[in-house]
Design an enzyme around this catalytic site. Structure first.
Site, PDB file in Angstrom:
ATOM      1  N   TRP A  58       0.835  -1.207   0.000  1.00  0.00           N
ATOM      2  CA  TRP A  58       0.000   0.000   0.000  1.00  0.00           C
ATOM      3  C   TRP A  58       0.864   1.249   0.000  1.00  0.00           C
ATOM      4  O   TRP A  58       2.071   1.181   0.242  1.00  0.00           O
ATOM      5  CB  TRP A  58      -1.023  -0.006   1.138  1.00  0.00           C
ATOM      6  CG  TRP A  58      -0.520  -0.239   2.556  1.00  0.00           C
ATOM      7  CD1 TRP A  58       0.699  -0.742   2.938  1.00  0.00           C
ATOM      8  CD2 TRP A  58      -1.234  -0.009   3.766  1.00  0.00           C
ATOM      9  NE1 TRP A  58       0.776  -0.836   4.298  1.00  0.00           N
ATOM     10  CE2 TRP A  58      -0.395  -0.394   4.838  1.00  0.00           C
ATOM     11  CE3 TRP A  58      -2.512   0.479   4.044  1.00  0.00           C
ATOM     12  CZ2 TRP A  58      -0.793  -0.295   6.170  1.00  0.00           C
ATOM     13  CZ3 TRP A  58      -2.902   0.576   5.380  1.00  0.00           C
ATOM     14  CH2 TRP A  58      -2.050   0.192   6.428  1.00  0.00           C
ATOM     15  N   HIS A  69      -7.487  19.779  -7.247  1.00  0.00           N
ATOM     16  CA  HIS A  69      -7.754  20.106  -8.648  1.00  0.00           C
ATOM     17  C   HIS A  69      -6.652  19.562  -9.560  1.00  0.00           C
ATOM     18  O   HIS A  69      -6.186  20.243 -10.483  1.00  0.00           O
ATOM     19  CB  HIS A  69      -7.942  21.615  -8.820  1.00  0.00           C
ATOM     20  CG  HIS A  69      -9.115  22.121  -8.045  1.00  0.00           C
ATOM     21  ND1 HIS A  69     -10.343  22.369  -8.628  1.00  0.00           N
ATOM     22  CD2 HIS A  69      -9.270  22.363  -6.723  1.00  0.00           C
ATOM     23  CE1 HIS A  69     -11.189  22.771  -7.692  1.00  0.00           C
ATOM     24  NE2 HIS A  69     -10.560  22.775  -6.522  1.00  0.00           N
ATOM     25  N   HIS A  72     -10.979  15.789 -12.318  1.00  0.00           N
ATOM     26  CA  HIS A  72     -11.491  16.232 -11.022  1.00  0.00           C
ATOM     27  C   HIS A  72     -12.781  17.017 -11.139  1.00  0.00           C
ATOM     28  O   HIS A  72     -13.177  17.452 -12.218  1.00  0.00           O
ATOM     29  CB  HIS A  72     -10.432  17.034 -10.254  1.00  0.00           C
ATOM     30  CG  HIS A  72     -10.160  18.390 -10.821  1.00  0.00           C
ATOM     31  ND1 HIS A  72      -9.302  18.610 -11.861  1.00  0.00           N
ATOM     32  CD2 HIS A  72     -10.661  19.619 -10.486  1.00  0.00           C
ATOM     33  CE1 HIS A  72      -9.272  19.904 -12.147  1.00  0.00           C
ATOM     34  NE2 HIS A  72     -10.091  20.535 -11.328  1.00  0.00           N
ATOM     35  N   ASP A  74     -15.172  20.202  -9.654  1.00  0.00           N
ATOM     36  CA  ASP A  74     -15.121  21.527  -9.024  1.00  0.00           C
ATOM     37  C   ASP A  74     -16.440  21.797  -8.310  1.00  0.00           C
ATOM     38  O   ASP A  74     -17.510  21.739  -8.928  1.00  0.00           O
ATOM     39  CB  ASP A  74     -14.972  22.630 -10.085  1.00  0.00           C
ATOM     40  CG  ASP A  74     -13.552  22.833 -10.559  1.00  0.00           C
ATOM     41  OD1 ASP A  74     -12.683  22.030 -10.215  1.00  0.00           O
ATOM     42  OD2 ASP A  74     -13.339  23.808 -11.306  1.00  0.00           O
ATOM     43  N   HIS A  85     -15.176  26.514  -4.698  1.00  0.00           N
ATOM     44  CA  HIS A  85     -13.859  26.721  -5.323  1.00  0.00           C
ATOM     45  C   HIS A  85     -13.675  28.177  -5.746  1.00  0.00           C
ATOM     46  O   HIS A  85     -12.557  28.677  -5.748  1.00  0.00           O
ATOM     47  CB  HIS A  85     -13.735  25.787  -6.518  1.00  0.00           C
ATOM     48  CG  HIS A  85     -12.467  25.897  -7.303  1.00  0.00           C
ATOM     49  ND1 HIS A  85     -11.227  26.020  -6.712  1.00  0.00           N
ATOM     50  CD2 HIS A  85     -12.242  25.899  -8.632  1.00  0.00           C
ATOM     51  CE1 HIS A  85     -10.296  26.084  -7.653  1.00  0.00           C
ATOM     52  NE2 HIS A  85     -10.883  26.026  -8.823  1.00  0.00           N
ATOM     53  N   HIS A 105     -15.745  29.433 -14.369  1.00  0.00           N
ATOM     54  CA  HIS A 105     -15.641  29.321 -12.914  1.00  0.00           C
ATOM     55  C   HIS A 105     -16.548  30.344 -12.226  1.00  0.00           C
ATOM     56  O   HIS A 105     -17.294  30.021 -11.301  1.00  0.00           O
ATOM     57  CB  HIS A 105     -14.192  29.529 -12.463  1.00  0.00           C
ATOM     58  CG  HIS A 105     -13.296  28.353 -12.712  1.00  0.00           C
ATOM     59  ND1 HIS A 105     -12.651  28.155 -13.917  1.00  0.00           N
ATOM     60  CD2 HIS A 105     -12.953  27.310 -11.929  1.00  0.00           C
ATOM     61  CE1 HIS A 105     -11.930  27.035 -13.831  1.00  0.00           C
ATOM     62  NE2 HIS A 105     -12.091  26.508 -12.652  1.00  0.00           N
TER      63      HIS A 105
HETATM   64  C1  23J Z   1      -7.712  28.145  -9.944  1.00  0.00           C
HETATM   65  C2  23J Z   1      -7.516  29.287 -10.712  1.00  0.00           C
HETATM   66  C3  23J Z   1      -7.750  29.258 -12.066  1.00  0.00           C
HETATM   67  C4  23J Z   1      -8.195  28.077 -12.648  1.00  0.00           C
HETATM   68  C5  23J Z   1      -8.397  26.908 -11.892  1.00  0.00           C
HETATM   69  C6  23J Z   1      -8.140  26.972 -10.542  1.00  0.00           C
HETATM   70  C7  23J Z   1      -8.873  25.633 -12.503  1.00  0.00           C
HETATM   71  O1  23J Z   1      -8.847  25.444 -13.665  1.00  0.00           O
HETATM   72  C8  23J Z   1      -9.431  24.540 -11.686  1.00  0.00           C
HETATM   73  O2  23J Z   1      -8.912  23.423 -11.704  1.00  0.00           O
HETATM   74  O3  23J Z   1     -10.444  24.744 -11.043  1.00  0.00           O
HETATM   75  S1  23J Z   1      -8.490  28.066 -14.372  1.00  0.00           S
HETATM   76 MN    MN Z   2     -10.767  22.567 -10.847  1.00  0.00          MN
END
Ligand code: 23J
Ligand code: MN
Length: 258
Positions: free
Chosen positions: A62, A70, A74, A76, A80, A208
């Site tokens: 293991w 992220h 994954h 979101d 986030h 986002h």
């Molecule tokens: C944090 C800042 C910008 C971005 C992202 C994260 C992601 O793409 C993510 O994985 O959520 S663009």
């Molecule tokens: Mn992400």
């Protein structure tokens, strides 16, 4: 057959329903998002061996692993992004179980992305897709096929001096999916739900900002979207139940009627 679940498991066993794995293999080689200075970075996947049938564990093998929330394929969650920080149930552990299984449509813009790495999906593109395939159902995933998952490592991240050059939605496209279609979320093959140059849009990072501000979810680093029909697939996407987690690597499966 009157028992809907018996019919379902029978169809899985016979192959009448195919199970398509939309997940990248997670490893030390998994490509990462790289943000400009001075921003913090997501961790690569790494692991240390605890034992391998040896004096540290005579009959067992293991690892312990480290990974960013992220990193790799994954999920979101709304928390986030700052736009989703005050919503109820905005973390991965609070996603209602019923939402972990949902219909999906696949918008294939791979031809456009092949000739334009900075292709921006517009509301007009989505409306044209709907004219051909029907209205995008509320409460489902919208999966953006770019064929990015078929690229080699360098072509996948496609980083230049001015940042990553990868496709994504523009502001009006995300607004349309959220406000007019009330989707569950938006899933992509690329590292972010946003385009590589989405910091230049207004608002910046519209996928986002607008998805998470409306309580919608994201899926990134998907593959095998070319194995899915435009409509009719069912996606199973269940993030790890990390308390207060902003996201999580996960296995994403699609069910497809053959
Ligand atoms: C944090 C800042 C910008 C971005 C992202 C994260 C992601 O793409 C993510 O994985 O959520 S663009
Ligand atoms: Mn992400």
């Amino acid at each position: 057959m009157t028992d809907v679940l018996a019919a379902f498991t029978h169809a899985i066993a016979t192959g009448d329903i195919a199970v398509v794995d939309l997940t990248q293999t997670l490893s030390e080689d998994t490509p990462l998002l790289v943000l400009p200075e001075p921003f913090g970075q997501t961790a690569a996947f790494s692991r240390t061996e605890i034992s391998r049938y040896d004096e540290r564990g005579v009959a067992w093998h293991w690892h312990n692993f480290t990974v960013g929330e992220h990193t790799g394929t994954h999920f979101d969650a709304p928390v986030h992004w700052v736009s989703g920080k005050d919503l109820a149930d905005n973390t991965v552990d609070k996603v209602p179980a019923q939402k972990l299984v949902a219909p999906a449509v696949v918008l294939d813009f791979s031809a456009q992305c092949a000739v334009d790495a900075d292709f921006l999906l517009k509301a007009e593109h989505i409306k044209a897709w709907e004219a051909e395939h029907g209205t995008i159902p509320a409460g489902g995933w919208v999966l953006f096929r770019t064929d990015w998952s078929k690229r080699d490592a360098q072509g996948y991240t496609n980083r230049r001096e001015d940042g990553a050059h990868t496709p994504g939605p523009d502001v009006c496209a995300v607004r349309y999916l959220v406000e007019e279609r009330d989707v569950l979320g938006f899933g992509v093959e690329t590292i972010g739900t946003d385009a590589g140059q989405a910091h230049l849009l207004d608002p910046m990072y519209p996928a986002h900002t607008l998805l998470h501000g409306a309580g919608k979810y994201g899926l990134q680093c998907l593959e095998n979207l070319d194995k899915l029909p435009a409509t009719g697939a069912v996606v199973i996407a269940a993030p790890l139940k990390i308390r207060d987690g902003s996201g999580s690597p996960l296995r994403v499966l699609a069910l497809v009627a053959e």
